[in-house]
Design an enzyme around this catalytic site. Structure first.
Site, PDB file in Angstrom:
ATOM      1  CG  HIS A  38       9.682   2.771   4.822  1.00 47.01           C
ATOM      2  ND1 HIS A  38       9.473   2.181   4.175  1.00 47.01           N
ATOM      3  CD2 HIS A  38       8.814   4.109   4.561  1.00 47.01           C
ATOM      4  CE1 HIS A  38       8.372   3.012   3.038  1.00 47.01           C
ATOM      5  NE2 HIS A  38       8.067   4.077   3.904  1.00 47.01           N
ATOM      6  CG  HIS A  41      11.520   4.067   0.807  1.00 49.31           C
ATOM      7  ND1 HIS A  41      11.319   4.490   1.749  1.00 49.31           N
ATOM      8  CD2 HIS A  41       9.467   4.291  -0.293  1.00 49.31           C
ATOM      9  CE1 HIS A  41      10.380   5.378   1.385  1.00 49.31           C
ATOM     10  NE2 HIS A  41       9.694   5.639   1.088  1.00 49.31           N
ATOM     11  CB  CYS A 146      -3.485  13.533   3.954  1.00 47.89           C
ATOM     12  SG  CYS A 146      -2.473  12.979   4.685  1.00 47.89           S
ATOM     13  CG  HIS A 166      -0.719   9.563   6.828  1.00 49.23           C
ATOM     14  ND1 HIS A 166      -1.141   9.927   5.461  1.00 49.23           N
ATOM     15  CD2 HIS A 166       0.618   8.709   6.528  1.00 49.23           C
ATOM     16  CE1 HIS A 166      -0.458   9.253   4.020  1.00 49.23           C
ATOM     17  NE2 HIS A 166       0.607   9.156   5.020  1.00 49.23           N
TER      18      HIS A 166
HETATM   19  O1  ME8 Z   1       4.103   7.875  -2.269  1.00 48.26           O
HETATM   20  N1  ME8 Z   1       5.342  -1.467   1.776  1.00 48.26           N
HETATM   21  O2  ME8 Z   1       6.035   8.270  -2.114  1.00 48.26           O
HETATM   22  P1  ME8 Z   1       6.699   7.735  -1.086  1.00 48.26           P
HETATM   23  C1  ME8 Z   1       5.388  -1.425   0.672  1.00 48.26           C
HETATM   24  N2  ME8 Z   1       6.186  10.730  -3.816  1.00 48.26           N
HETATM   25  N3  ME8 Z   1       5.957  -0.505  -0.020  1.00 48.26           N
HETATM   26  C2  ME8 Z   1       5.400   0.616  -0.129  1.00 48.26           C
HETATM   27  C3  ME8 Z   1       5.166   0.925   2.011  1.00 48.26           C
HETATM   28  C4  ME8 Z   1       5.468  -0.829   2.527  1.00 48.26           C
HETATM   29  N4  ME8 Z   1       5.240  -0.715   4.130  1.00 48.26           N
HETATM   30  N5  ME8 Z   1       5.130   2.130   2.325  1.00 48.26           N
HETATM   31  C5  ME8 Z   1       5.331   3.183   1.294  1.00 48.26           C
HETATM   32  C6  ME8 Z   1       5.073   8.652  -2.948  1.00 48.26           C
HETATM   33  N6  ME8 Z   1       5.496   2.226   0.540  1.00 48.26           N
HETATM   34  C7  ME8 Z   1       5.006   9.751  -3.636  1.00 48.26           C
HETATM   35  C8  ME8 Z   1       5.141   8.835  -5.030  1.00 48.26           C
HETATM   36  S1  ME8 Z   1       5.192   7.994  -7.658  1.00 48.26           S
HETATM   37  C9  ME8 Z   1       4.990   9.353  -8.858  1.00 48.26           C
HETATM   38  C10 ME8 Z   1       5.474   9.711  -6.239  1.00 48.26           C
HETATM   39  C11 ME8 Z   1       5.353   2.367  -1.425  1.00 48.26           C
HETATM   40  O3  ME8 Z   1       7.744   8.318  -0.151  1.00 48.26           O
HETATM   41  C12 ME8 Z   1       4.420   3.330  -1.686  1.00 48.26           C
HETATM   42  O4  ME8 Z   1       3.713   2.693  -2.353  1.00 48.26           O
HETATM   43  O5  ME8 Z   1       5.135   7.433   0.286  1.00 48.26           O
HETATM   44  C13 ME8 Z   1       5.370   3.708  -2.755  1.00 48.26           C
HETATM   45  O6  ME8 Z   1       4.966   3.663  -4.009  1.00 48.26           O
HETATM   46  C14 ME8 Z   1       6.411   3.759  -2.432  1.00 48.26           C
HETATM   47  O7  ME8 Z   1       6.765   3.190  -1.352  1.00 48.26           O
HETATM   48  C15 ME8 Z   1       7.122   4.959  -2.454  1.00 48.26           C
HETATM   49  O8  ME8 Z   1       5.806   5.888  -0.863  1.00 48.26           O
END
Ligand code: ME8
Length: 732
Positions: A38, A41, A146, A166
């Site tokens: 998304h 990311h 969760c 969530h």
């Molecule tokens: O948390 N705006 O994975 P993830 C900006 N696998 N950044 C965002 C966001 C948004 N709306 N939503 C999510 C994970 N992120 C774990 C991480 S690290 C060892 C393991 C950011 O796919 C989120 O904060 O849910 C994180 O830094 C990254 O996207 C991946 O999120």
């Protein structure tokens, strides 16, 4: 390092890291490939890439790693839903994440997947090491889990019995588990946080606050989850996903040898605000327990929201970043996110705002400047950079501005103020346009202007290259030169006599493309309790609207129609009759209130072109009408009699309020959220704003309202809306 070589062709050293350069290690979080990537990311990768590219430009030997977090229950379930094995599933999904990096032009050195052997080896070795040091013991865990966070919660940390992130109820889990003595590191963690491990400071303070309470040991294995790295000392268990995922930061470097010795400790772990605890407390204690130094900095960026709404797959608020790049161009998206969102804070994405910034700043300011200078050189001076004469005041001012911008923007970038540095650089482009205008080269005296102009273009291309690398490459190609170091951007290295190439168009002016968006469809139902009251509704969906605050032609229509307008007291009485039947005293119908306003002011209030369009018909016909942002509606619509458990956030409110039992209301979210109360009081979440594109509209009547009237009123409202807001209508 200077890479520009002027007329005399001389082989120059490329700006590649050499082993003598200082190392710089930057990471992003690794993403869950439970669904496609998304915009959040994309944002994180773009920011990390900008920092990495800047650090390379200042001569650092950069190692930049990103990747995917592929184990755990969340993935296992997503795979199950897709009818695939977890491995098949992640192998398919990871393609999208790699494609995202390619499309976004992310200059990573490594993309690590936690299902790779090299990672599993490290994760198991660290488990063994911690166990050997007596930091891991066996016990039993009971807790609230969760799955979306892959984290346990204490009951007190839940928000109304749901995960605070969530908003889903957690699952109760009870099983044998290995524990990591995390509590042992509380004091050291506090010290590290006090020394500024986490930035911005506020985010570190939040964690320090949580550390005021005793830090509990961490359950680091699960016996009920098969999809994970086997615990090396007990194959019945798999490693907790966070004691797997976090280790990617050292497995990417081949811990304990190889690159690890050169690049560790990481200079920056760039992460989002929802995983700060994991990256400070959990990661910090794992490293301390393993005898590995802590990273220098965990930097927390903000979240990208969509027109004020949190991105959420469940609520259909998603943006496909690859699609956006295809539609608007990668650099337009990169530029927008980096410029619009103050780094470290939340920010909003909207296609309107992207288009505006692209057109005003990239096309008009930057593109125009580059085009003016290069095409002038190309067409009026045979593509050759002229020899300058003595500098006048304007020339000196521009030269100084180039130097100070390089210095200021450089300092800001080192300080991770990405948005401010970009603002500085844009300021240089603006100054360049003013300079060109003031110098009036078209009058014939153009040597200084074009010589300094060509050098200005080169400097801008270098300074912008961390942000918009592809555009920077194109500019340098037209200028017939190569990327130089950051420091070299202050110098006038484009020499007199240098030949440029035919300038390429840089940025096109964008138009906001409406379609082809998927048309969201919903169903409308009236529950029995409501049917018994005689409530009925006619509804329509409207798509592709452009909502304005006010429109002259609509104001004119309002004025015309108000002449001699009366309300139908009997029809209002029919609504009030139902309220009375329900025992709801003191609840008035809004139409007489609005009528009063009209009588007092001679005007129908101006709210926006959708609301005004339906108010006009609603008052005249004395009918209850409601319109809601279709994209913010969750699930289908139900008219129901309330049982008192529903949530209702009135217009302008931020917290849900209690609703009395026995009202009738229009709801979504499986009847759990009130989007409109009986007296047509709308909720905040679905209000119509100028960014609303798609609308759910209904006209609501009672036993005494003729069907033909509801139908006619709905038709007229839809016609009004499409007349004043464009778009199309579909009657349900
Ligand atoms: O948390 N705006 O994975 P993830 C900006 N696998 N950044 C965002 C966001 C948004 N709306 N939503 C999510 C994970 N992120 C774990 C991480 S690290 C060892 C393991 C950011 O796919 C989120 O904060 O849910 C994180 O830094 C990254 O996207 C991946 O999120």
């Amino acid at each position: 390092m200077v890479t520009f070589d002027g007329k005399k062709a001389r082989k120059v050293k490329r700006d590649l890291p050499s082993s003598r350069n200082k190392p710089f290690f930057i990471t992003t979080a690794i993403d869950y490939p439970s669904s496609k990537p998304h915009l959040g990311h994309a944002y994180e990768k773009i920011c990390a890439d900008t920092i990495a590219r800047f650090q390379r430009l200042i001569g650092k030997d950069v190692y930049f790693s990103t990747g995917t977090d592929e184990h755990g229950l969340k993935i296992q379930r997503a795979a199950g839903k897709a009818g695939k094995t977890p491995k098949e599933f992640v192998d398919e999904m990871v393609v999208y994440f790699k494609e995202l990096c390619r499309v976004l032009n992310i200059s990573y050195n490594d993309f690590i997947r936690t299902t790779e052997k090299r990672h599993i080896r490290v994760a198991q070795d660290i488990f063994r090491l911690l166990h050997k040091k007596g930091l891991i013991y066996k016990g039993e865990y009971e807790g609230l889990y969760c799955v979306d966070c892959e984290s346990f919660y204490l009951r007190k940390d839940l928000a109304e019995d749901r995960c605070p992130v969530h908003k889903k109820p957690p699952e109760t889990i009870r099983e044998e588990s290995y524990f990591f003595r995390m509590g042992k590191f509380q004091k050291e963690l506090k010290n590290a946080l006090k020394k500024g491990l986490v930035e911005p400071e506020g985010k570190g303070l939040e964690i320090l606050n949580r550390l005021k309470e005793d830090l509990k040991d961490l359950s680091v294995s699960r016996s009920s989850i098969a999809w994970g790295i086997p615990v090396p000392i007990d194959k019945k268990h798999t490693q907790y996903v966070w004691l797997d995922a976090l280790l990617n930061y050292i497995s990417t470097l081949g811990w304990p040898s190889g690159k690890f010795r050169r690049y560790w400790p990481a200079d920056i772990h760039l992460i989002g605000k929802d995983i700060v605890w994991h990256h400070s407390v959990i990661w910090g204690s794992i490293l301390m327990g393993s005898g590995i130094p802590l990273p220098r900095k965990v930097f927390v960026h903000g979240f990208v929201n969509l027109s004020g709404q949190k991105l959420s797959k469940a609520r259909g608020i998603i943006v496909d970043p690859i699609g956006l790049c295809r539609k608007y161009g990668t650099d337009s998206l990169r530029y927008f996110l980096l410029r619009e969102i103050p780094f470290g804070e939340d920010g909003d994405f909207s296609e309107d705002a992207l288009v505006t910034r692209n057109n005003d700043e990239l096309a008009d300011t930057l593109g125009n400047l580059v085009h003016r200078i290069l095409s002038f050189i190309y067409s009026k001076n045979k593509g050759t950079v002229p020899k300058p004469g003595k500098y006048d005041k304007l020339d000196k001012k521009l030269k100084l501005k180039i130097e100070t911008t390089m210095e200021r923007a450089g300092t800001l970038l080192e300080d991770l103020q990405l948005h401010k540095a970009l603002e500085e650089i844009l300021g240089l482009a603006k100054a360049g346009n003013e300079y060109f205008q003031a110098k009036e080269p078209w009058k014939g005296d153009f040597d200084n202007c074009l010589y300094l102009g060509a050098n200005l273009v080169r400097s801008l291309a270098i300074l912008l290259s961390p942000y918009i690398p592809e555009s920077s490459r194109k500019i340098l190609k037209s200028l017939n030169t190569k990327l130089g170091s950051w420091e070299s951007a202050r110098k006038l290295l484009v020499k007199p006599g240098h030949k440029i190439r035919k300038p390429e168009p840089l940025f096109r002016k964008l138009e906001l493309e409406e379609a082809p968006q998927e048309r969201k469809k919903i169903k409308v139902g009236v529950e029995k309790g409501c049917q018994d009251l005689g409530i009925k509704a006619r509804a329509a969906l409207l798509y592709g609207l452009k909502v304005k605050k006010k429109k002259g032609s609509l104001e004119k229509l309002k004025k015309e129609q108000l002449k001699g307008m009366r309300i139908n007291q009997k029809r209002i009485g029919d609504y009030l009759g139902i309220y009375k039947k329900l025992g709801l005293k003191g609840t008035g119908h809004p139409i007489p209130k609005m009528y009063k306003i009209i009588k007092n002011t001679g005007k129908l209030p101006t709210i926006n072109t959708v609301v005004d369009s339906y108010n006009l018909v609603a008052v005249r016909e004395s009918l209850s009408v409601g319109a809601h942002d279709l994209d913010r509606i969750e699930g289908n619509i139900r008219f129901k009699v309330t049982d008192g458990s529903e949530k209702y956030t009135p217009l302008g409110g931020s917290e849900p309020k209690k609703i009395r039992k026995g009202e009738y209301a229009c709801t979504d979210s499986k009847g759990k959220r009130i989007i409109c109360r009986l007296d047509i009081k709308q909720c905040e979440g679905t209000r119509i704003t100028p960014s609303t594109r798609n609308v759910f509209l209904y006209v609501q009547g009672n036993r005494k309202t003729p069907d033909s009237l509801l139908k006619k009123a709905l038709k007229e409202i839809c016609e009004n809306i499409t007349k004043f807001c464009g778009g199309e209508c579909m009657v349900l």
